[in-house]
Design an enzyme around this catalytic site. Structure first.
Site, PDB file in Angstrom:
ATOM      1  N   ASN A 209      -1.151  46.632  20.005  1.00  0.00           N
ATOM      2  CA  ASN A 209      -2.094  46.924  18.913  1.00  0.00           C
ATOM      3  C   ASN A 209      -3.449  46.292  19.252  1.00  0.00           C
ATOM      4  O   ASN A 209      -3.593  45.619  20.264  1.00  0.00           O
ATOM      5  CB  ASN A 209      -1.549  46.430  17.568  1.00  0.00           C
ATOM      6  CG  ASN A 209      -1.295  44.942  17.573  1.00  0.00           C
ATOM      7  OD1 ASN A 209      -2.239  44.148  17.633  1.00  0.00           O
ATOM      8  ND2 ASN A 209      -0.033  44.539  17.550  1.00  0.00           N
ATOM      9  N   ASP A 280       6.450  45.536  15.203  1.00  0.00           N
ATOM     10  CA  ASP A 280       7.623  45.629  14.317  1.00  0.00           C
ATOM     11  C   ASP A 280       8.809  46.267  15.041  1.00  0.00           C
ATOM     12  O   ASP A 280       9.946  46.156  14.587  1.00  0.00           O
ATOM     13  CB  ASP A 280       7.272  46.464  13.082  1.00  0.00           C
ATOM     14  CG  ASP A 280       6.341  45.706  12.138  1.00  0.00           C
ATOM     15  OD1 ASP A 280       6.421  44.452  12.139  1.00  0.00           O
ATOM     16  OD2 ASP A 280       5.543  46.341  11.434  1.00  0.00           O
ATOM     17  N   PHE A 325      -0.331  36.692   6.680  1.00  0.00           N
ATOM     18  CA  PHE A 325      -1.386  37.690   6.491  1.00  0.00           C
ATOM     19  C   PHE A 325      -0.731  39.000   6.072  1.00  0.00           C
ATOM     20  O   PHE A 325       0.442  39.242   6.374  1.00  0.00           O
ATOM     21  CB  PHE A 325      -2.141  37.922   7.808  1.00  0.00           C
ATOM     22  CG  PHE A 325      -3.266  36.960   8.020  1.00  0.00           C
ATOM     23  CD1 PHE A 325      -3.011  35.644   8.351  1.00  0.00           C
ATOM     24  CD2 PHE A 325      -4.590  37.367   7.890  1.00  0.00           C
ATOM     25  CE1 PHE A 325      -4.045  34.743   8.547  1.00  0.00           C
ATOM     26  CE2 PHE A 325      -5.638  36.486   8.080  1.00  0.00           C
ATOM     27  CZ  PHE A 325      -5.364  35.174   8.411  1.00  0.00           C
ATOM     28  N   LYS A 339       5.154  41.017   0.133  1.00  0.00           N
ATOM     29  CA  LYS A 339       5.321  40.209   1.352  1.00  0.00           C
ATOM     30  C   LYS A 339       5.313  38.715   1.008  1.00  0.00           C
ATOM     31  O   LYS A 339       6.084  37.938   1.549  1.00  0.00           O
ATOM     32  CB  LYS A 339       4.197  40.508   2.354  1.00  0.00           C
ATOM     33  CG  LYS A 339       4.390  41.828   3.072  1.00  0.00           C
ATOM     34  CD  LYS A 339       3.243  42.150   4.010  1.00  0.00           C
ATOM     35  CE  LYS A 339       3.359  43.603   4.460  1.00  0.00           C
ATOM     36  NZ  LYS A 339       2.195  44.093   5.183  1.00  0.00           N
ATOM     37  N   LYS A 343       8.811  36.898   1.842  1.00  0.00           N
ATOM     38  CA  LYS A 343       8.795  36.009   3.011  1.00  0.00           C
ATOM     39  C   LYS A 343       8.686  34.533   2.603  1.00  0.00           C
ATOM     40  O   LYS A 343       8.507  33.671   3.449  1.00  0.00           O
ATOM     41  CB  LYS A 343       7.663  36.416   3.964  1.00  0.00           C
ATOM     42  CG  LYS A 343       7.797  37.879   4.453  1.00  0.00           C
ATOM     43  CD  LYS A 343       6.862  38.196   5.602  1.00  0.00           C
ATOM     44  CE  LYS A 343       6.837  39.701   5.901  1.00  0.00           C
ATOM     45  NZ  LYS A 343       6.254  40.025   7.202  1.00  0.00           N
TER      46      LYS A 343
HETATM   47  N1  CTP Z   1       4.866  39.095  11.006  1.00  0.00           N
HETATM   48  C1  CTP Z   1       5.715  38.324  11.748  1.00  0.00           C
HETATM   49  N2  CTP Z   1       6.686  38.906  12.504  1.00  0.00           N
HETATM   50  C2  CTP Z   1       6.827  40.250  12.539  1.00  0.00           C
HETATM   51  C3  CTP Z   1       5.957  41.050  11.766  1.00  0.00           C
HETATM   52  C4  CTP Z   1       4.978  40.444  11.016  1.00  0.00           C
HETATM   53  O1  CTP Z   1       5.569  37.084  11.745  1.00  0.00           O
HETATM   54  N3  CTP Z   1       7.772  40.776  13.297  1.00  0.00           N
HETATM   55  C5  CTP Z   1       3.856  38.415  10.168  1.00  0.00           C
HETATM   56  C6  CTP Z   1       2.415  38.643  10.548  1.00  0.00           C
HETATM   57  O2  CTP Z   1       1.975  37.649  11.461  1.00  0.00           O
HETATM   58  C7  CTP Z   1       1.697  38.544   9.214  1.00  0.00           C
HETATM   59  C8  CTP Z   1       2.735  39.032   8.225  1.00  0.00           C
HETATM   60  O3  CTP Z   1       3.995  38.941   8.870  1.00  0.00           O
HETATM   61  O4  CTP Z   1       1.405  37.202   8.887  1.00  0.00           O
HETATM   62  C9  CTP Z   1       2.561  40.433   7.716  1.00  0.00           C
HETATM   63  O5  CTP Z   1       2.397  41.333   8.765  1.00  0.00           O
HETATM   64  P1  CTP Z   1       2.091  42.868   8.466  1.00  0.00           P
HETATM   65  O6  CTP Z   1       1.995  43.601   9.762  1.00  0.00           O
HETATM   66  O7  CTP Z   1       0.988  43.002   7.457  1.00  0.00           O
HETATM   67  O8  CTP Z   1       3.382  43.309   7.673  1.00  0.00           O
HETATM   68  P2  CTP Z   1       4.847  43.590   8.080  1.00  0.00           P
HETATM   69  O9  CTP Z   1       5.688  42.521   7.478  1.00  0.00           O
HETATM   70  O10 CTP Z   1       4.991  43.833   9.546  1.00  0.00           O
HETATM   71  O11 CTP Z   1       5.123  44.936   7.246  1.00  0.00           O
HETATM   72  P3  CTP Z   1       4.446  46.393   7.390  1.00  0.00           P
HETATM   73  O12 CTP Z   1       4.126  46.559   8.852  1.00  0.00           O
HETATM   74  O13 CTP Z   1       5.503  47.296   6.916  1.00  0.00           O
HETATM   75  O14 CTP Z   1       3.234  46.398   6.514  1.00  0.00           O
END
Ligand code: CTP
Length: 399
Positions: A209, A280, A325, A339, A343
């Site tokens: 990304n 993810d 975040f 979230k 979390k």
């Molecule tokens: N995060 C994490 N580990 C993952 C995915 C996300 O630690 N495997 C953390 C990111 O660092 C951020 C938070 O979770 O602090 C939210 O990440 P975001 O991408 O907004 O959300 P997701 O939980 O991945 O959900 P979605 O992609 O469905 O919005």
């Protein structure tokens, strides 16, 4: 701010006309202020104005007849708790970075041993010149906080970076620094994640990304500038990491590596701020060789990765603070609140991709902090360094 002693140092740039406002804000909040200027600064702002707002004599000469018994540049340096150079020209940045002391401002600065802030102001070409950037980096590595100039219309007619941050914002930064709360960070260790994880598809390709790591690195630098120890787990980033004795860099290039490092380090930390853009999903199978092109469509099967933030939320103790975040494109507040609770976070930092200048790979960000009780704290568009300060201040309020 009562009884705090601040030196406001003014070098010779047009932004010097704003320095009396900064002095006024500091004096009004209870600080004692002494003003040190270069000779050129007095071309832009008068000594009478500075003396009136600071309620103290102004120091612009190295040698004069007053106070013959006192070595002024040493006594002022010993007296102050904080030294703010606003505006800081390319000249004073260069002098301080290279140990040159040839007037009252630069000698006092060199004799000062505590916290220094620089608020640069100059033409954007000068600001971006490699030598000025090199000098700024040198100062940052030595613990000076640079209050980065903003984009705007400059006195020279250019529109670009180089405009000094407004006095009110410089004041807020100093106020935060002088707040007794900040000493709390000196004895603490924080985990920070930054950048993007890459998930391998084959020998030459990956899923990734656009995250640059700028936000996470700014958070790590802010924590470190307040004396905290930082364990910074970095994925793929496009920001240069400086040598900072308070920041330990750990690699976490894939979601799995970042997860392993985070769960191992978190138990010995007082908290964590996870800003990394973690993939993810990761490919189920990775080809050692380059996948060859074919006429038919190609299907990749992906497995979900472990959610690092949620995993830390599960092992978090009452004494630890956890911040995440949320990067959202729609139903932003609702999704971020989900979230936050799912979390087990103390607060979440929402940045919305629909806001101009917010999100990935930009120097700026626009955030809303959402607390456990779902109260919202929106902030205007700011540089990532300023945003980092807002986040760290909020963290301090939770400690
Ligand atoms: N995060 C994490 N580990 C993952 C995915 C996300 O630690 N495997 C953390 C990111 O660092 C951020 C938070 O979770 O602090 C939210 O990440 P975001 O991408 O907004 O959300 P997701 O939980 O991945 O959900 P979605 O992609 O469905 O919005």
């Amino acid at each position: 701010m009562k009884s705090k002693r601040v030196v406001v140092a003014i070098s010779g740039g047009i932004a010097a006309y704003k320095s009396p406002l900064l002095i006024r804000l500091l004096v009004k909040s209870g600080c004692e202020v002494k003003v040190v200027t270069t000779k050129n600064a007095l071309q832009f702002v008068t000594e009478t104005t500075l003396r009136s707002v600071s309620k103290n004599p102004v120091y612009s000469e190295m040698f004069h007849d007053n106070n013959a018994d006192e070595i002024e540049h040493i006594s002022i340096a010993d007296w102050a708790d904080v030294f703010v150079v606003a505006p800081a020209t390319a000249n004073i940045i260069g002098k301080y970075a290279n140990g040159i002391a040839d007037d009252v401002l630069s000698t006092t600065l060199l004799a000062f041993t505590k916290k220094v802030f620089f608020a640069p102001a100059m033409n954007s070409n000068m600001y971006h010149s490699p030598v000025v950037q090199e000098n700024i980096k040198k100062l940052e590595q030595r613990g000076v906080t640079i209050i980065s100039p903003v984009k705007g219309e400059l006195a020279c007619g250019y529109v670009g970076d180089g405009k000094m941050v407004e006095p009110q914002d410089i004041f807020e930064i100093i106020k935060t620094f002088l707040s007794p709360n900040n000493q709390i960070l000196e004895r603490k260790t924080f985990l920070v994640t930054a950048g993007a994880t890459y998930e391998k598809i084959d020998a030459v390709r990956f899923i990734g990304n656009y995250s640059s790591g700028k936000m996470g690195y700014a958070i790590a630098q802010t924590l470190a500038s307040y004396g905290a120890k930082v364990k910074l787990i970095v994925g793929h980033i496009s920001v240069e990491l400086d040598n900072n004795p308070n920041i330990e860099i750990i690699e976490g290039k894939t979601a799995e590596q970042m997860y392993n490092a985070a769960v191992k380090l978190f138990p010995c930390c007082d908290g964590a701020i996870l800003s990394a853009a973690v993939a993810d999903y990761t490919p189920c199978a990775v080809s050692d060789k380059k996948i060859k092109k074919a006429d038919q469509s190609l299907t990749l099967t992906l497995n979900p990765t472990k959610d690092i933030l949620a995993s830390l939320g599960k092992i978090k103790t009452d004494k630890q603070r956890l911040v995440g975040f949320a990067l959202e494109t729609d139903n932003e507040i609702e999704n971020a609140k989900k979230k936050l609770h799912n979390k087990n976070l103390d607060f979440i930092v929402l940045n919305s991709l629909s806001d101009k200048g917010a999100g990935f790979a930009t120097p700026t960000n626009k955030i809303t902090i959402i607390d456990k009780d779902e109260s919202l704290l929106p902030f205007p568009l700011k540089t990532k360094k300023e945003v980092a300060l807002d986040i760290v201040n909020h963290l301090i309020s939770k400690l």
